[in-house]
Design an enzyme around this catalytic site. Structure first.
Site, short mmCIF file in Angstrom:
data_model
loop_
_atom_site.label_atom_id
_atom_site.label_comp_id
_atom_site.label_asym_id
_atom_site.label_seq_id
_atom_site.Cartn_x
_atom_site.Cartn_y
_atom_site.Cartn_z
N CYS C 9 0.68 -1.14 -0.09
CA CYS C 9 -0.14 0.03 0.05
C CYS C 9 1.06 1.27 -0.03
CB CYS C 9 -1.03 0.10 1.24
SG CYS C 9 -1.91 -1.22 1.24
N GLY C 35 1.44 0.32 -5.35
CA GLY C 35 0.21 -0.70 -5.29
C GLY C 35 -0.72 -0.47 -6.38
N ASN C 110 -1.19 1.11 5.23
CA ASN C 110 0.08 0.48 4.89
C ASN C 110 0.51 -0.29 5.93
OD1 ASN C 110 2.19 -0.12 3.24
ND2 ASN C 110 3.37 1.68 3.47
N GLY C 111 0.72 -1.46 5.58
CA GLY C 111 1.40 -2.54 6.53
C GLY C 111 0.45 -3.78 6.81
N TYR C 250 14.15 -1.77 -2.43
CA TYR C 250 13.32 -2.05 -3.71
C TYR C 250 12.08 -1.17 -3.95
CZ TYR C 250 10.21 -4.40 -6.78
OH TYR C 250 9.29 -4.79 -7.69
#
Lengths: 477, 477, 477, 477
Positions: C9, C35, C110-111, C250
């Site tokens: 996310c 995402g 997010n997570g 990344y």
């Protein structure tokens, strides 16, 4: 019942009204019974033509104000259709349009040409590229190649080459033009709304917008509407009129007016004639809804029997319901009709339908009647047996699929499974239409489905139909 | 005419048939008259529930075999709806579903709860998060919080807390459950197809698939269908039955059977009673189509007058046609009805409708009658004046918008513009239903729209409706 | 190459700007790399919340001005996502929203929570009905049930119960709230545009709209934005920070700034460290595009070798291309990468990638190199072998699918088919990040994919994952 | 930067492979950089042609196996496009198709005819009805009218009448035909896959499916593929080849091979030439991504400066993001590019782009460089100033919108705001292409955008462009 027959079109055109496309959409909505597969409108705003052509019902697309707004301009023509010649691809949805030398030309057509395949082959050989597989495009290609200086002359030049049934409305950069074939097989009427002339298939399309009915277009007449008024041309050699009898028996809306009388009245009279010809002892008269209702009311009055709704129709059947499994198909799902058991149980029933085409629905309804407890079922049809296909814009089955071409009267009765089966005689039809009798030499109607007596040559029928495909292209929508 | 009233739902459930979802789609198609805004089906395949919930008609979505294939399993429930509580957002389309402790629960509801806003407020305060704004979700939230060990006990625990009208079908991992409220305000019947039990709103949904009608569910009854058979529970204290009178007058399909008679017969009888109460000299009886037809036929027989279709209805009116400009609106576009002039011109007309709600369509039809040449128009209504709103699943206007709450009988006649206006008396209604008379102490029907005598408390009406919005969220579809 | 890893996310929230939803759409567009499956925005206009949640890219839906216009209000939050917990159904698209006692609450996360399945089971048992299968909804359900009087207290009460990685933005009727988990595993930064505070995952989402970067949110910090300003709370017991190392290797965009340096710089340094650790004789350095480019540039500088684009990537690969037949699959279609033959033919190539997950793309690229004429292929990876799955929001394969958990270094080299295979050491990674070395007792990063040293308990991993499905419902979009 | 230029098409055709349409879809996907507005495929199965033509990317529509399945047959041609002549309406999406006397003919065209408006006017006057506004349809209409007995003769007859740039693939019921214009302005190559011949615009479309590159089609060559093999015709009088220089500078994919070398190599060489011509003191070389990268790498090597990605490009920019309000537009939203600040701050930057068209993006990038702290910005362009529009299939702005036609070199530098501005010389371009120098009498390339020396007559330019609209019809998709 005539649902085995499908009309191929309704047309509408209006000239000089600021709401031209909205009024066209409403008019087409009133003509929706004439074609439910696709609908299109082309408008002209003085500079540009605007087109919207869609699969589906008028209301699915043209009740959207944004769509109407895109169709700007004070003149417009529109079309609702079933497929007859050509498949249902988007490219066949009318009005068709062509950019010609000297301006654009849009065309909407009700009817079917009987020499279009032959003309098409000649045109293709001469280098014409057809956009559609519609017979109507033949007319545009003929106009395109005519070298006459004026558009109306080129149009009439093209009309002289086509044969068959055609009620046409054209829109050019200057004119709205209406054309009815020399026999007047397909209908076309003139109306007006606040001075704006309207050309359309039936008077019900005038009623919906409160427009005034002016008159029917004559067989063979070309009506040219411009800013300067309405001009009437008669470019064809005169022929005796033979309007399609099925418009009165089945296609037209009951509230439309033809020749001074409502369609409902003609059907009522068919029912009354039928009651006089048939001698059935019964308890109740039940129509096959909705098309059999006026004849059944007429029948009941004459036969002095109670009229009751013994079959209930589900009006939400629009698109076909797919029956997903064999087991379900075997259930004999009653998607469209259900029996109102209390009006049938223990009764001798006269079942009234307007016509029989294949007979498949008739079989089913008769069986449902007995299952609901009917003591007797007398199937009475308010028109004669249909023995011959149509080539003028009615989507009839192949001749070998017509019930009346397969069986004798007794055979038909056995097939349908009723206690008796009665058809109205051909003379009865003519009487109901107000004629003394059918004029054998000059029949007053296009009644070839009953008689085999076609009003025109059938050029494409002798021209080998299977010689070539109309198009090698298949394209998904 | 009752089109000012809108029913909020139809339900269907089937257990133990390999074509469960296809049969549910067909059943819902037969119930399409009960709701045309949205449709949903939830099926269960022994492991998983599958849902499809869409805006539109059943046939728009569920005649696609791929959709049916996604709804796998041998049990399914379905729902067609209008919006009453809650807006038309996707999240309100039923069946609703909840993952509960112990398994999933799907629910389809016809009716309206009269204490759901109060219950919802309590539940939210206690930490419940509602997915929808539908009153039906209250039932799921109550079930979720009940601590009884078995699902059926939790369900009955929830049912004890709700008030109002509810014909419910539930689907669990083991059971199909049907519930009818203690007064039986909304209908629910039991049928079967090759041994597979079916619960649905009307018998016409059985007829379409050839299923057998078993019996009506009793008011206050809970029917539990499992693999082991059908169990009937009566968990509520008994109340006297008061089924909604409008199901018979307007909502149900004419071919549905209630209490052993067809709906058509009840309406026919209403027309006969009306003819006896009204004393009108006239030439022709004309129904407002389609809902006024059975009463008009009954009226015509009793009054010994001809019955004719003097108004033609366009059945392609599905979605609303937008009238794009002021000029067009002023035309008074006749989208839905047109007059069959030849049956009206010069006649004294009895116009039969099933009911009057706002009166707006009545005004328009009467004016159209005169414009078509009617000499006299006598407006006869086959039910009493509607003076009170409904809170049980019929989408009535606000009380101040009801014609009968604004005007006296003379005032209504003047508003409508007819020569005379007659309503069937309340006692006439009861007679047509086969009763000797209305039992004032224990009325046999929920007839509060005529009488103001509501069958239940109206908790949410005293609870301030405007205290809070049901949801702060607006989401586009 | 890290494309075997998928971030779950990106979040964005803004408070007090008249173009809140348009700016949120732009911010999410800058976060699109985090995402690409679905995107949603919820705005608040002072009275109502408005939601739009769609499958697809931000630009597919939110570049439509009508959509932005529907999202009215001066505060908004948004979310782009891959699926980790929960499937791709519409109901899982964030921001989630709940109507709570006291007002609405929208949440974007997010997570991934490591105890959400356990919490969910407890909540369902207690009567909660979950709308989604997302772990994020657990937070909303916990807030809903907290009895504290103020929303912020209820929120913190809920946060105390959850474990795992979470960078959250909430929108209430009064506040924009940002939360970062105690270890700061997932990133969250504070910015501002003309005085309007912004909370988002990366600085690149500030840059796109010209907003000012203020600071990173601290691990364990709760930031509360109201009309009165910004308040910072630290409700959790302090833990040592362990931001996710993969954000730097990344996930994050190269132009985002973390801890004062650009992500590009960290990757450049990883390449330089790699060049020092690897001792490869070669002619050219070629990156696996696009993620290997910065490390390859760093490598080339240190190794003093030419950097060339030897692999060309097709950026139009968005949705998966289906390979319709076996024959086509056997072609080994090169949908995404092609070799720039002239830079490879006859050369000893160092191929640089940021990481290896499953190794499937690596195999393919090495084979393509040899087919293009490479004399030698030395595969150098700018991070250590990935041996352990992630549970904090990175969609890693199962442990048994990770190349490094299946093979020794030699085995991996053989699998990939390269002449040599080199991974950067863990210490090399820490050096590239500017650390002297990894602190074994308090590792400076969440580096569990390399080390197996997870920053938190993994409650759901011991809780049987297969004990229950999150939802029994499957619904098509 | 050349994004102000837009190529108008890519073509692909394959003959005699069972997966013809799937391979065509993959080939078009590899050519997606040549046109992103619309895509179409026509296949032939021995009896019928099948077409699918859609707006959008290849993967949006043609990665659906159902679509591929509908395109049955062992031969197919396809097309990706931008609009040049004609608008974006569905009717202009290629391949075009015509049912001709003797069979169907499908056509896909890369390039632009310079006398199509004149030819179209003549054809319309002679009765042709055009379906589209595309110049390509002119070719079909000419073929339709040619009276030669064989299709290939009619085709060559048509080709003799057209002027301009054309790489064409045709599909007939018997043949796949490829045509390259006499100057070879647009590219066309021949490949094969397991014996099935392929004609396509670039070699990268062969690589994606693992097909073998056979050779480039010669300027003026007509290649006829039948079941009996491949025949090469040279029907045109020979002209000296002038392939479009912009294919090498900007349009072709870097991995495509032209004249034995990769496009990447040509661009690398342009960068090296540029470094030799420019004398700039600097710290770092930064490309404008992605098109400037190969030249920047070449420049950096020659100039012995570090190459770094100082600008990050967002690859998710597909469709245009609308900027809804004035306030947002004023923000100068960075939708596509962001600066990698750490590589720019405090540096003297050489910014490398492949070309400058309008200069609007250049201005923006230079400003962003300074804002990010660049000490100096030296803008170096790997091609000469563009002073003249193209008429051969590149969608150039009007001449007055080209930066180089408005300003002197100093003026351009001031407009762009850089410290210096350097263009590669025309001779430098030719050297980078491996020529000794430009042959003034017979230039080796179509380089008219730099020189004004057009390879053909420009008939339509003298024919008044505004004399008539191509079509009066506007139709929504």
């Amino acid at each position: 019942m005539s649902e085995g027959l499908r009309e191929n079109c309704g047309v509408f055109g209006i000239f000089g009204h600021e709401d031209a496309s909205a009024l066209t959409a409403l008019g087409l909505h009133a003509l929706q019974h004439r074609g439910q597969e696709a609908v299109g409108i082309v408008s002209f705003d003085g500079l540009q033509f605007f087109a919207e052509r869609k699969l589906g019902l008028v209301g699915d697309h043209f009740s959207n104000p944004n769509v109407i707004a895109r169709l700007s301009g004070s003149s417009a023509i529109g079309h609702v259709r079933y497929a007859t010649t050509g498949n249902t691809a988007l490219r066949n949805i009318q009005p068709l349009f062509a950019d010609l030398w000297g301006g654009g030309l849009a065309c909407a057509h009700n009817g079917n040409l009987t020499n279009s395949r032959m003309l098409r082959a000649e045109l293709v050989r001469a280098g014409a590229i057809f956009q559609s597989t519609s017979d109507t495009e033949t007319i545009l290609q003929l106009v395109a190649r005519d070298r006459s200086p004026r558009m109306i002359e080129r149009l009439i030049g093209a009309l002289h080459q086509i044969e068959g049934a055609f009620a046409l409305v054209f829109l050019t950069t200057k004119k709205l033009i209406g054309v009815r074939d020399p026999h007047g097989i397909r209908p076309l009427v003139l109306g007006s709304l606040n001075g704006a002339p309207i050309l359309t298939s039936e008077t019900c399309a005038l009623d919906i917008i409160g427009a005034k009915f002016e008159r029917e277009i004559d067989p063979g007449e070309v009506v040219v509407v411009t800013e300067d008024g309405i001009e009437s041309l008669k470019p064809f050699p005169p022929k005796h009129p033979r309007p399609c009898i099925f418009e009165r028996i089945y296609f037209a809306r009951p509230d439309s007016i033809v020749d001074g009388k409502s369609i409902y009245d003609y059907r009522h009279a068919l029912g009354r004639e039928l009651a006089q010809e048939a001698s059935v002892e019964a308890d109740v008269v039940i129509p096959v809804p909705d098309s059999g209702v006026p004849a059944a009311i007429g029948y009941a009055i004459t036969a002095n029997l109670p009229f009751e709704l013994g079959i209930i129709r589900n009006h939400y059947v629009g698109r076909t319901f797919i029956q997903p499994t064999q087991k379900i198909r075997e259930l004999g799902v009653r998607l469209k009709h259900n029996i109102n058991r209390s009006r049938v149980n223990g009764k001798r029933v006269v079942l009234i339908d307007d016509s029989i085409v294949r007979g498949t629905t008739s079989v089913k309804l008769v069986r449902m009647m007995y299952e609901a407890g009917a003591k007797e079922v007398h199937f009475c049809v308010a028109s004669p047996p249909i023995c011959h296909p149509d080539f003028y814009g009615i989507d009839t089955p192949l001749e070998e699929e017509l019930l009346a071409s397969q069986y004798s009267l007794d055979g038909m009765r056995d097939f349908i499974g009723a206690d008796s089966l009665t058809f109205l005689s051909l003379e009865g039809v003519y009487r109901a239409m107000g004629m003394e009798s059918r004029d054998i030499n000059r029949p007053q109607f296009a009644d070839h489905c009953f008689t085999g007596d076609y009003p025109t040559r059938l050029v494409d029928e002798s021209y080998d139909r299977h010689q070539d495909q109309l198009s090698l292209l298949t394209e998904s929508a």
